[in-house]
Scaffold this motif. Structure first.
Motif, PDB file in Angstrom:
ATOM      1  N   ALA A 198     -12.566  23.051  -3.831  1.00 51.58           N
ATOM      2  CA  ALA A 198     -12.928  23.916  -4.876  1.00 51.58           C
ATOM      3  C   ALA A 198     -14.559  23.879  -4.881  1.00 51.58           C
ATOM      4  N   GLY A 199     -15.024  22.627  -4.759  1.00 50.75           N
ATOM      5  CA  GLY A 199     -16.443  22.288  -4.974  1.00 50.75           C
ATOM      6  C   GLY A 199     -17.035  22.647  -3.516  1.00 50.75           C
ATOM      7  N   HIS A 200     -16.375  22.463  -2.535  1.00 49.01           N
ATOM      8  CA  HIS A 200     -17.122  23.087  -1.273  1.00 49.01           C
ATOM      9  C   HIS A 200     -17.158  24.325  -1.099  1.00 49.01           C
ATOM     10  N   ARG A 201     -16.083  25.129  -1.475  1.00 47.97           N
ATOM     11  CA  ARG A 201     -16.030  26.430  -1.685  1.00 47.97           C
ATOM     12  C   ARG A 201     -17.065  27.042  -2.525  1.00 47.97           C
ATOM     13  N   PHE A 202     -17.200  26.586  -3.859  1.00 52.96           N
ATOM     14  CA  PHE A 202     -18.063  26.919  -4.556  1.00 52.96           C
ATOM     15  C   PHE A 202     -19.583  26.818  -4.134  1.00 52.96           C
ATOM     16  N   GLU A 203     -19.845  25.518  -3.452  1.00 52.94           N
ATOM     17  CA  GLU A 203     -21.052  25.395  -2.948  1.00 52.94           C
ATOM     18  C   GLU A 203     -21.559  26.206  -1.908  1.00 52.94           C
ATOM     19  N   SER A 204     -20.315  26.651  -0.954  1.00 55.19           N
ATOM     20  CA  SER A 204     -20.743  27.653  -0.095  1.00 55.19           C
ATOM     21  C   SER A 204     -21.073  29.250  -0.598  1.00 55.19           C
ATOM     22  N   LEU A 205     -20.616  29.367  -1.630  1.00 55.29           N
ATOM     23  CA  LEU A 205     -21.146  30.759  -2.187  1.00 55.29           C
ATOM     24  C   LEU A 205     -22.309  30.539  -2.788  1.00 55.29           C
ATOM     25  N   LEU A 206     -22.912  29.433  -3.281  1.00 55.27           N
ATOM     26  CA  LEU A 206     -24.221  29.256  -3.940  1.00 55.27           C
ATOM     27  C   LEU A 206     -25.302  29.247  -2.868  1.00 55.27           C
ATOM     28  N   VAL A 244      -7.909  19.029  -4.236  1.00 50.87           N
ATOM     29  CA  VAL A 244      -8.149  20.444  -4.798  1.00 50.87           C
ATOM     30  C   VAL A 244      -9.597  20.549  -5.343  1.00 50.87           C
ATOM     31  N   SER A 245      -9.894  19.653  -6.022  1.00 55.51           N
ATOM     32  CA  SER A 245     -11.330  19.722  -6.576  1.00 55.51           C
ATOM     33  C   SER A 245     -12.430  19.559  -5.518  1.00 55.51           C
ATOM     34  N   GLY A 246     -12.324  18.797  -4.596  1.00 53.06           N
ATOM     35  CA  GLY A 246     -13.025  18.696  -3.397  1.00 53.06           C
ATOM     36  C   GLY A 246     -13.229  20.063  -2.546  1.00 53.06           C
ATOM     37  N   ASN A 290       0.846  -1.097   0.045  1.00 50.58           N
ATOM     38  CA  ASN A 290      -0.112  -0.060   0.110  1.00 50.58           C
ATOM     39  C   ASN A 290       0.776   1.211   0.120  1.00 50.58           C
ATOM     40  N   VAL A 291       1.953   1.314   0.963  1.00 46.36           N
ATOM     41  CA  VAL A 291       2.649   2.380   0.815  1.00 46.36           C
ATOM     42  C   VAL A 291       3.465   2.626  -0.604  1.00 46.36           C
ATOM     43  N   GLY A 292       3.892   1.628  -0.764  1.00 51.95           N
ATOM     44  CA  GLY A 292       4.590   1.503  -2.315  1.00 51.95           C
ATOM     45  C   GLY A 292       3.734   2.051  -3.452  1.00 51.95           C
ATOM     46  N   HIS A 293       2.655   1.642  -3.279  1.00 45.80           N
ATOM     47  CA  HIS A 293       1.466   2.257  -4.428  1.00 45.80           C
ATOM     48  C   HIS A 293       0.984   3.795  -4.176  1.00 45.80           C
ATOM     49  N   ALA A 294       1.037   4.255  -2.917  1.00 43.35           N
ATOM     50  CA  ALA A 294       0.755   5.624  -2.477  1.00 43.35           C
ATOM     51  C   ALA A 294       1.766   6.513  -2.753  1.00 43.35           C
ATOM     52  N   LEU A 295       3.219   5.906  -2.976  1.00 44.51           N
ATOM     53  CA  LEU A 295       3.969   6.873  -3.343  1.00 44.51           C
ATOM     54  C   LEU A 295       4.258   7.045  -4.926  1.00 44.51           C
ATOM     55  N   ARG A 296       3.701   6.200  -5.583  1.00 45.96           N
ATOM     56  CA  ARG A 296       3.868   6.613  -7.009  1.00 45.96           C
ATOM     57  C   ARG A 296       3.337   7.985  -7.570  1.00 45.96           C
ATOM     58  N   PRO A 297       4.127   8.352  -8.194  1.00 45.72           N
ATOM     59  CA  PRO A 297       3.735   9.900  -8.766  1.00 45.72           C
ATOM     60  C   PRO A 297       2.306   9.981  -9.071  1.00 45.72           C
ATOM     61  N   GLU A 298       1.620   9.269  -9.911  1.00 46.92           N
ATOM     62  CA  GLU A 298       0.570   9.337 -10.261  1.00 46.92           C
ATOM     63  C   GLU A 298      -0.462   9.141  -9.363  1.00 46.92           C
ATOM     64  N   THR A 299      -0.152   8.240  -8.389  1.00 53.04           N
ATOM     65  CA  THR A 299      -1.304   8.251  -7.188  1.00 53.04           C
ATOM     66  C   THR A 299      -1.138   9.608  -6.412  1.00 53.04           C
ATOM     67  N   ILE A 300      -0.014  10.169  -6.052  1.00 54.74           N
ATOM     68  CA  ILE A 300      -0.032  11.393  -5.418  1.00 54.74           C
ATOM     69  C   ILE A 300      -0.497  12.415  -6.123  1.00 54.74           C
ATOM     70  N   LEU A 301      -0.322  12.436  -7.519  1.00 55.67           N
ATOM     71  CA  LEU A 301      -0.928  13.512  -8.394  1.00 55.67           C
ATOM     72  C   LEU A 301      -2.572  13.374  -8.160  1.00 55.67           C
ATOM     73  N   GLN A 302      -2.920  12.105  -8.274  1.00 55.15           N
ATOM     74  CA  GLN A 302      -4.365  11.944  -8.221  1.00 55.15           C
ATOM     75  C   GLN A 302      -4.940  12.554  -7.027  1.00 55.15           C
ATOM     76  N   GLY A 303      -4.347  12.045  -5.747  1.00 52.93           N
ATOM     77  CA  GLY A 303      -4.644  12.776  -4.490  1.00 52.93           C
ATOM     78  C   GLY A 303      -4.756  14.053  -4.293  1.00 52.93           C
ATOM     79  N   VAL A 304      -3.778  14.723  -5.179  1.00 53.36           N
ATOM     80  CA  VAL A 304      -3.809  16.256  -5.051  1.00 53.36           C
ATOM     81  C   VAL A 304      -4.698  16.938  -5.786  1.00 53.36           C
ATOM     82  N   VAL A 305      -5.067  16.134  -6.798  1.00 51.58           N
ATOM     83  CA  VAL A 305      -6.280  16.672  -7.662  1.00 51.58           C
ATOM     84  C   VAL A 305      -7.566  16.444  -7.252  1.00 51.58           C
ATOM     85  N   GLN A 306      -7.826  15.285  -6.358  1.00 51.60           N
ATOM     86  CA  GLN A 306      -8.916  15.057  -5.750  1.00 51.60           C
ATOM     87  C   GLN A 306      -9.181  15.990  -4.578  1.00 51.60           C
TER      88      GLN A 306
END
Length: 112
Positions: free
Chosen positions: A56-64, A52-54, A34-50
């Motif tokens: 942004a979504g919460h921030r946008f929803e609080s504005l609405l 940030v999008s979460g 699990n640690v080996g999988h979590a340290l792969r660059p594409e997995t780290i990037l996917q976590g960052v994107v998720q």
């Protein structure tokens, strides 16, 4: 307790300890994978994107929220608009419009 009963209990306890040791070793191998999988660059990037999008979504929803709108109810309209922008090759003008709106919003917030 007889000698035979004590030996039987010791043998049962030994089998139990061996089984627990095997389970422990398997859990260590699983954790390392699990640690080996979590340290792969594409997995780290996917976590960052998720994340940030979460955020942004919460921030946008609080504005609405004060207007009574919900992000889930507006999403079909947003997808239709984004599809139209993509089909008509209006991506660059749309990005310019979003940038101008962001600058105007920032200027208005700072002014008040």
């Amino acid at each position: 307790m007889s000698e035979h009963d004590k030996m039987t209990m010791q043998a049962a306890r030994k089998r139990q300890l061996i089984a627990e040791g095997e389970l422990y070793r398997v859990s260590i191998v699983h954790a390392r994978a699990n640690v080996g999988h979590a340290l792969r660059p594409e997995t780290i990037l996917q976590g960052v994107v998720q994340t940030v999008s979460g955020f942004a979504g919460h921030r946008f929803e609080s504005l609405l929220a004060p207007g009574g709108f919900r992000l889930q109810s507006l999403m079909p309209y947003a997808m239709t608009a984004l599809s139209f922008i993509g089909r008509k090759k209006l991506v660059k003008p749309a990005l310019v419009l979003v940038a101008v709106a962001a600058v105007a919003t920032g200027w208005l917030r700072r002014k008040h």
